[in-house]
Design a protein around this motif. Structure first.
Motif, PDB file in Angstrom:
ATOM      1  N   ASP A   1       0.839  -1.201   0.000  1.00 36.17           N
ATOM      2  CA  ASP A   1       0.000   0.000   0.000  1.00 36.17           C
ATOM      3  C   ASP A   1       0.879   1.258   0.000  1.00 36.17           C
ATOM      4  O   ASP A   1       1.802   1.379   0.813  1.00 36.17           O
ATOM      5  CB  ASP A   1      -0.898  -0.011   1.244  1.00 36.17           C
ATOM      6  N   ALA A   2       0.594   2.181  -0.917  1.00 34.67           N
ATOM      7  CA  ALA A   2       1.489   3.339  -1.100  1.00 34.67           C
ATOM      8  C   ALA A   2       1.596   4.185   0.168  1.00 34.67           C
ATOM      9  O   ALA A   2       2.687   4.639   0.529  1.00 34.67           O
ATOM     10  CB  ALA A   2       0.987   4.203  -2.267  1.00 34.67           C
ATOM     11  N   ASN A   3       0.475   4.430   0.844  1.00 33.29           N
ATOM     12  CA  ASN A   3       0.539   5.256   2.055  1.00 33.29           C
ATOM     13  C   ASN A   3       1.306   4.555   3.175  1.00 33.29           C
ATOM     14  O   ASN A   3       2.111   5.173   3.870  1.00 33.29           O
ATOM     15  CB  ASN A   3      -0.879   5.608   2.542  1.00 33.29           C
TER      16      ASN A   3
ATOM     17  N   ARG B   1       9.346  23.130   2.189  1.00 34.96           N
ATOM     18  CA  ARG B   1       8.951  24.252   1.325  1.00 34.96           C
ATOM     19  C   ARG B   1       9.826  24.295   0.065  1.00 34.96           C
ATOM     20  O   ARG B   1       9.332  24.470  -1.056  1.00 34.96           O
ATOM     21  CB  ARG B   1       9.124  25.581   2.077  1.00 34.96           C
ATOM     22  N   TRP B   2      11.133  24.135   0.269  1.00 37.46           N
ATOM     23  CA  TRP B   2      12.064  24.171  -0.872  1.00 37.46           C
ATOM     24  C   TRP B   2      11.748  23.045  -1.861  1.00 37.46           C
ATOM     25  O   TRP B   2      11.737  23.254  -3.078  1.00 37.46           O
ATOM     26  CB  TRP B   2      13.500  24.094  -0.339  1.00 37.46           C
ATOM     27  N   ALA B   3      11.478  21.870  -1.330  1.00 43.95           N
ATOM     28  CA  ALA B   3      11.154  20.736  -2.211  1.00 43.95           C
ATOM     29  C   ALA B   3       9.902  21.036  -3.040  1.00 43.95           C
ATOM     30  O   ALA B   3       9.876  20.806  -4.260  1.00 43.95           O
ATOM     31  CB  ALA B   3      10.962  19.461  -1.379  1.00 43.95           C
ATOM     32  N   PHE B   4       8.868  21.554  -2.392  1.00 46.45           N
ATOM     33  CA  PHE B   4       7.648  21.910  -3.144  1.00 46.45           C
ATOM     34  C   PHE B   4       7.969  22.933  -4.236  1.00 46.45           C
ATOM     35  O   PHE B   4       7.454  22.851  -5.364  1.00 46.45           O
ATOM     36  CB  PHE B   4       6.587  22.500  -2.202  1.00 46.45           C
ATOM     37  N   GLU B   5       8.805  23.908  -3.917  1.00 47.24           N
ATOM     38  CA  GLU B   5       9.140  24.942  -4.903  1.00 47.24           C
ATOM     39  C   GLU B   5       9.947  24.363  -6.058  1.00 47.24           C
ATOM     40  O   GLU B   5       9.757  24.739  -7.213  1.00 47.24           O
ATOM     41  CB  GLU B   5       9.908  26.092  -4.234  1.00 47.24           C
TER      42      GLU B   5
ATOM     43  N   TYR C   1       3.131  16.487   7.214  1.00 49.15           N
ATOM     44  CA  TYR C   1       2.634  16.550   5.833  1.00 49.15           C
ATOM     45  C   TYR C   1       1.313  15.805   5.807  1.00 49.15           C
ATOM     46  O   TYR C   1       1.248  14.662   6.264  1.00 49.15           O
ATOM     47  CB  TYR C   1       3.651  15.876   4.916  1.00 49.15           C
ATOM     48  N   GLU C   2       0.275  16.459   5.325  1.00 45.10           N
ATOM     49  CA  GLU C   2      -1.029  15.797   5.187  1.00 45.10           C
ATOM     50  C   GLU C   2      -1.517  15.967   3.759  1.00 45.10           C
ATOM     51  O   GLU C   2      -1.598  17.095   3.254  1.00 45.10           O
ATOM     52  CB  GLU C   2      -2.054  16.411   6.146  1.00 45.10           C
ATOM     53  N   ASP C   3      -1.855  14.858   3.141  1.00 41.88           N
ATOM     54  CA  ASP C   3      -2.389  14.886   1.778  1.00 41.88           C
ATOM     55  C   ASP C   3      -3.454  13.798   1.702  1.00 41.88           C
ATOM     56  O   ASP C   3      -3.128  12.611   1.643  1.00 41.88           O
ATOM     57  CB  ASP C   3      -1.268  14.648   0.758  1.00 41.88           C
ATOM     58  N   GLY C   4      -4.710  14.215   1.703  1.00 43.18           N
ATOM     59  CA  GLY C   4      -5.798  13.236   1.729  1.00 43.18           C
ATOM     60  C   GLY C   4      -5.671  12.378   2.974  1.00 43.18           C
ATOM     61  O   GLY C   4      -5.559  12.906   4.079  1.00 43.18           O
TER      62      GLY C   4
ATOM     63  N   HIS D   1       9.158  11.772  -0.302  1.00 43.86           N
ATOM     64  CA  HIS D   1       7.815  11.522  -0.836  1.00 43.86           C
ATOM     65  C   HIS D   1       7.483  12.509  -1.959  1.00 43.86           C
ATOM     66  O   HIS D   1       6.992  12.119  -3.023  1.00 43.86           O
ATOM     67  CB  HIS D   1       6.791  11.616   0.296  1.00 43.86           C
ATOM     68  N   ILE D   2       7.753  13.780  -1.732  1.00 41.17           N
ATOM     69  CA  ILE D   2       7.510  14.796  -2.767  1.00 41.17           C
ATOM     70  C   ILE D   2       8.343  14.489  -4.006  1.00 41.17           C
ATOM     71  O   ILE D   2       7.868  14.576  -5.143  1.00 41.17           O
ATOM     72  CB  ILE D   2       7.839  16.208  -2.215  1.00 41.17           C
ATOM     73  N   ALA D   3       9.597  14.084  -3.779  1.00 43.04           N
ATOM     74  CA  ALA D   3      10.507  13.792  -4.894  1.00 43.04           C
ATOM     75  C   ALA D   3      10.047  12.577  -5.694  1.00 43.04           C
ATOM     76  O   ALA D   3      10.300  12.484  -6.900  1.00 43.04           O
ATOM     77  CB  ALA D   3      11.923  13.557  -4.365  1.00 43.04           C
ATOM     78  N   GLU D   4       9.387  11.638  -5.015  1.00 43.86           N
ATOM     79  CA  GLU D   4       8.888  10.450  -5.713  1.00 43.86           C
ATOM     80  C   GLU D   4       7.608  10.754  -6.496  1.00 43.86           C
ATOM     81  O   GLU D   4       7.309  10.082  -7.476  1.00 43.86           O
ATOM     82  CB  GLU D   4       8.618   9.325  -4.707  1.00 43.86           C
ATOM     83  N   GLN D   5       6.853  11.755  -6.015  1.00 42.90           N
ATOM     84  CA  GLN D   5       5.575  12.082  -6.651  1.00 42.90           C
ATOM     85  C   GLN D   5       5.726  12.985  -7.870  1.00 42.90           C
ATOM     86  O   GLN D   5       4.874  12.982  -8.743  1.00 42.90           O
ATOM     87  CB  GLN D   5       4.671  12.814  -5.636  1.00 42.90           C
TER      88      GLN D   5
END
Lengths: 215, 215
Positions: free
Chosen positions: A90-92, B25-29, B62-65, B78-82
């Motif tokens: 599961d990804a999460n 923040r830097w990763a998102f940017e 970090y919360e996403d869904g 996680h951000i880098a993988e997405q």
């Protein structure tokens, strides 16, 4: 050819399995993959040939074909990504297991290393008695927070690479007496240590130490 | 809805960007993705509602869904993988970039945090003058090893999440004077700090501090 990792020729922990190759050995055992070990001396670790594999002149390293890695966390994550057994499907849940790997290395390990290192190298310094309680307190804060997580067997459902890293980090406290204050955490560490894959990895690194001690 | 991260309501570094939300923040940017920020007070961080997101009562989260993560390293990964922009496509280069993330957090950051924390909280202790040189020496060893890597712009080819983590770790030394001894590392940190994504992230966290200071 299986991947090759490096480990201490003669581990300073005298075979207690606190060297960081233990984590990588355990990961290989959990996923059922063979690996080769090349032993390196303290002198060789600081030479250019080894530094080409590990910029900080440490163990373990990982070599598989044209890929070379260092950092036990990165190597365990790589093994976990290549083979089933250390990360949930599961990804999460997978992302949370990786978060626990980082938590073990970044949040829990540093105060434990500071404490155990001070117990080794600052014991005879004038400030040791005064400084020790604050080092212990920093570790207790983390143990208390882990303890608050409750009675589940593992950090987030099934055993994962996050537990593997956390158990190896926490068992550094074995000689500090602090785990005795948190029976649930001591039980968690023991749960990790009784896994057959842990035992195989532990025995393999102990055999290296015993062979070096005999020679 | 974009992901929501948490950050200090009033950062103890007075907006210098050393709090660990800066990395996220830097990763998102870098990957060009929007994000929301929820500010938390020191008191709120230690309450059950926040601890349900972060067992150690820290920021960032970090919360996403239905996914919640903690640990800046895990969130950046996680951000880098997405999203594209922080990890190479080549599998081996990707694994090496992740190794540098772990190196930044596990090998380089701990002695830097020990030094900068001692400079803050041990300055008036009897042992400070005696202990400081050994703390500085531990950091110098790491800086020397990084320095030996040579003159490339980034740690392993193109800028990656490994550089992002390493730059945020190294810039904690900005006030220590130690970076002055390693001009190539100071230049590496400056190279990171001049990236437009870094600037946007830095300005965003500074705006939070300035707004809190005005109120």
């Amino acid at each position: 050819m299986p991947p090759t990792i490096t480990a201490f020729e003669s581990s300073p922990d005298r075979g207690k399995g606190h060297a960081r190759d233990m984590r990588v050995r355990w990961a290989f055992e959990e996923v059922g993959q063979p690996y080769d070990v090349r032993l390196v001396s303290f002198a060789a670790m600081k030479q250019p040939a080894h530094r080409a594999l590990h910029p900080f002149g440490q163990i373990p390293t990982y070599e598989d074909g044209d890929l070379t890695l260092f950092e036990s966390g990165a190597i365990v994550l790589h093994i976990a990504e290549q083979h089933d057994g250390l990360l949930p499907k599961d990804a999460n849940a997978r992302a949370r297991a990786i978060a626990w790997m980082f938590a073990a290395l970044s949040t829990v390990e540093p105060p434990i290393v500071e404490l155990t290192m001070a117990m080794l190298v600052e014991r005879d310094r004038s400030w040791y008695a005064e400084r020790l309680p604050s080092l212990q307190e920093r570790v207790r804060i983390r143990l208390g927070e882990l303890s608050r997580l409750g009675k589940a067997d593992w950090l987030d459902g099934a055993f994962s690479a996050g537990d593997l890293m956390m158990v190896t980090v926490l068992r550094r406290l074995n000689t500090s007496g602090l785990l005795d204050e948190y029976p649930d955490i001591a039980a968690y560490v023991a749960r990790g240590e009784t896994r057959p894959a842990f035992r195989r990895a532990f025995d393999a690194q102990l055999a290296v130490f015993n062979a070096a001690a005999r020679s």
